[in-house]
Scaffold this motif. Sequence first.
Motif, mmCIF file in Angstrom:
data_model
loop_
_atom_site.group_PDB
_atom_site.id
_atom_site.type_symbol
_atom_site.label_atom_id
_atom_site.label_comp_id
_atom_site.label_asym_id
_atom_site.label_seq_id
_atom_site.Cartn_x
_atom_site.Cartn_y
_atom_site.Cartn_z
ATOM 1 N N ARG A 20 0.833 -1.208 0.000
ATOM 2 C CA ARG A 20 0.000 0.000 0.000
ATOM 3 C C ARG A 20 0.869 1.260 0.000
ATOM 4 O O ARG A 20 0.574 2.236 -0.703
ATOM 5 N N LEU A 21 1.950 1.230 0.782
ATOM 6 C CA LEU A 21 2.867 2.374 0.818
ATOM 7 C C LEU A 21 3.555 2.566 -0.533
ATOM 8 O O LEU A 21 3.673 3.699 -1.030
ATOM 9 N N ASP A 22 3.984 1.470 -1.139
ATOM 10 C CA ASP A 22 4.633 1.558 -2.451
ATOM 11 C C ASP A 22 3.672 2.115 -3.502
ATOM 12 O O ASP A 22 4.074 2.927 -4.346
ATOM 13 N N ALA A 23 2.431 1.679 -3.459
ATOM 14 C CA ALA A 23 1.449 2.153 -4.446
ATOM 15 C C ALA A 23 1.189 3.644 -4.280
ATOM 16 O O ALA A 23 1.071 4.374 -5.277
ATOM 17 N N ALA A 24 1.105 4.105 -3.045
ATOM 18 C CA ALA A 24 0.894 5.539 -2.806
ATOM 19 C C ALA A 24 2.096 6.342 -3.308
ATOM 20 O O ALA A 24 1.939 7.410 -3.914
ATOM 21 N N ASP A 25 3.307 5.836 -3.057
ATOM 22 C CA ASP A 25 4.504 6.525 -3.543
ATOM 23 C C ASP A 25 4.549 6.548 -5.068
ATOM 24 O O ASP A 25 4.967 7.542 -5.672
ATOM 25 N N ALA A 26 4.138 5.445 -5.702
ATOM 26 C CA ALA A 26 4.148 5.386 -7.165
ATOM 27 C C ALA A 26 3.188 6.415 -7.756
ATOM 28 O O ALA A 26 3.503 7.070 -8.762
ATOM 29 N N ARG A 27 2.027 6.578 -7.126
ATOM 30 C CA ARG A 27 1.063 7.575 -7.621
ATOM 31 C C ARG A 27 1.629 8.986 -7.475
ATOM 32 O O ARG A 27 1.483 9.837 -8.376
ATOM 33 N N TRP A 28 2.282 9.272 -6.338
ATOM 34 C CA TRP A 28 2.847 10.594 -6.111
ATOM 35 C C TRP A 28 4.011 10.863 -7.064
ATOM 36 O O TRP A 28 4.121 11.954 -7.625
ATOM 37 N N SER A 29 4.848 9.863 -7.275
ATOM 38 C CA SER A 29 5.969 10.032 -8.197
ATOM 39 C C SER A 29 5.474 10.309 -9.610
ATOM 40 O O SER A 29 6.036 11.151 -10.324
ATOM 41 N N ALA A 30 4.433 9.616 -10.012
ATOM 42 C CA ALA A 30 3.875 9.848 -11.351
ATOM 43 C C ALA A 30 3.333 11.264 -11.478
ATOM 44 O O ALA A 30 3.484 11.909 -12.528
ATOM 45 N N ALA A 31 2.717 11.772 -10.413
ATOM 46 C CA ALA A 31 2.194 13.140 -10.451
ATOM 47 C C ALA A 31 3.330 14.154 -10.560
ATOM 48 O O ALA A 31 3.235 15.134 -11.315
ATOM 49 N N LEU A 32 4.422 13.939 -9.824
ATOM 50 C CA LEU A 32 5.566 14.844 -9.897
ATOM 51 C C LEU A 32 6.248 14.752 -11.256
ATOM 52 O O LEU A 32 6.679 15.762 -11.817
ATOM 53 N N ARG A 33 6.328 13.551 -11.797
ATOM 54 C CA ARG A 33 6.922 13.369 -13.123
ATOM 55 C C ARG A 33 6.108 14.125 -14.172
ATOM 56 O O ARG A 33 6.668 14.754 -15.074
ATOM 57 N N ALA A 34 4.799 14.089 -14.049
ATOM 58 C CA ALA A 34 3.940 14.816 -14.988
ATOM 59 C C ALA A 34 4.183 16.324 -14.892
ATOM 60 O O ALA A 34 4.113 17.039 -15.897
ATOM 61 N N ARG A 35 4.475 16.814 -13.689
ATOM 62 C CA ARG A 35 4.775 18.244 -13.539
ATOM 63 C C ARG A 35 6.074 18.611 -14.258
ATOM 64 O O ARG A 35 6.178 19.692 -14.845
ATOM 65 N N ILE A 36 7.070 17.732 -14.197
ATOM 66 C CA ILE A 36 8.314 17.997 -14.922
ATOM 67 C C ILE A 36 8.053 18.034 -16.415
ATOM 68 O O ILE A 36 8.518 18.934 -17.123
ATOM 69 N N VAL A 37 7.308 17.065 -16.910
ATOM 70 C CA VAL A 37 6.982 17.033 -18.344
ATOM 71 C C VAL A 37 6.229 18.294 -18.745
ATOM 72 O O VAL A 37 6.422 18.829 -19.851
#
Length: 285
Positions: free
Chosen positions: A58-75
């Motif tokens: 559950r912790l890994d999944a939450a981190d993956a969602r947050w990382s994807a959101a931050l990656r989208a901001r960089i893009v």
Amino acid sequence: MSPTLRTLLDQFETDPSWQPPPRWRERAQWQERIERAGLGAAADAADLRARADAAQARLDAADARWSAALRARIVAGDGAQLLREWRRESPPHADGEGYDPLDALLGAVLDLAEPQGEVAAPAPQTVFYQPTPARHLLELLARLELDADDVLIDLGSGLGHVPLLVAACTPARGLGIEHEAAYVDSARECARRLGLQRAGFVHADARVADLSAGTVFYLYTPFTGDLLAQVLERLRALAAQRAIRVAGLGPCTRTLAAQAWLRPLQASWATDRIALFAAGPSPPG
């Protein structure tokens, strides 16, 4: 059975504080606590281990969602604001060469491709690759205050964290010089996926690579001895023609500080902090 792990999992399963996407530090703390408590669990405590695995998932999944959101901001080009946010969340003191949860977050955001092909053992006077700890990287970018005319060249760029963040979070260009082809390919693929056109990577020996575009040069002790001396002689020759800055971290900082042609830009330096130096042509007369 492990009452410590059971109690910890009971707390975790009733604690919603880690769930909001930006709470990545809280999630890192939970992951560490659960992992540490699990080491003391009895080998036959299958129910506890299953609960612990589910909690980590559950912790890994939450981190993956947050990382994807931050990656989208960089893009989307929001890296400069992201840099300011990361700086606010960094530890107040950036000394030490160890890693912390910010490194895991940054790695997940960049989503660097695993290098393909064989990576050779370090050649004489080179060192094993280690990425710059994220808190030092953020301090480097904050202190440099790079603008659109700057080109930061990372000498021994590895998987490319520094040039990638330069291109993502500042107006400058980032260029990595790296002798391992597999690392260069991985960094180029990451830059392509993130749309970072101002990040470039060259497979070359720093002793012969084209350094002419650089205004800032960064070394996280990528090499030592005569190899380092040869690269610094190239930088000294550049500094005789125009102003440059040199940033160092790790044992190479001692060598930088000993160069008569480099002027320190801080009152004191240490090997486990970013150290900045400046150099340029001597004034006439």
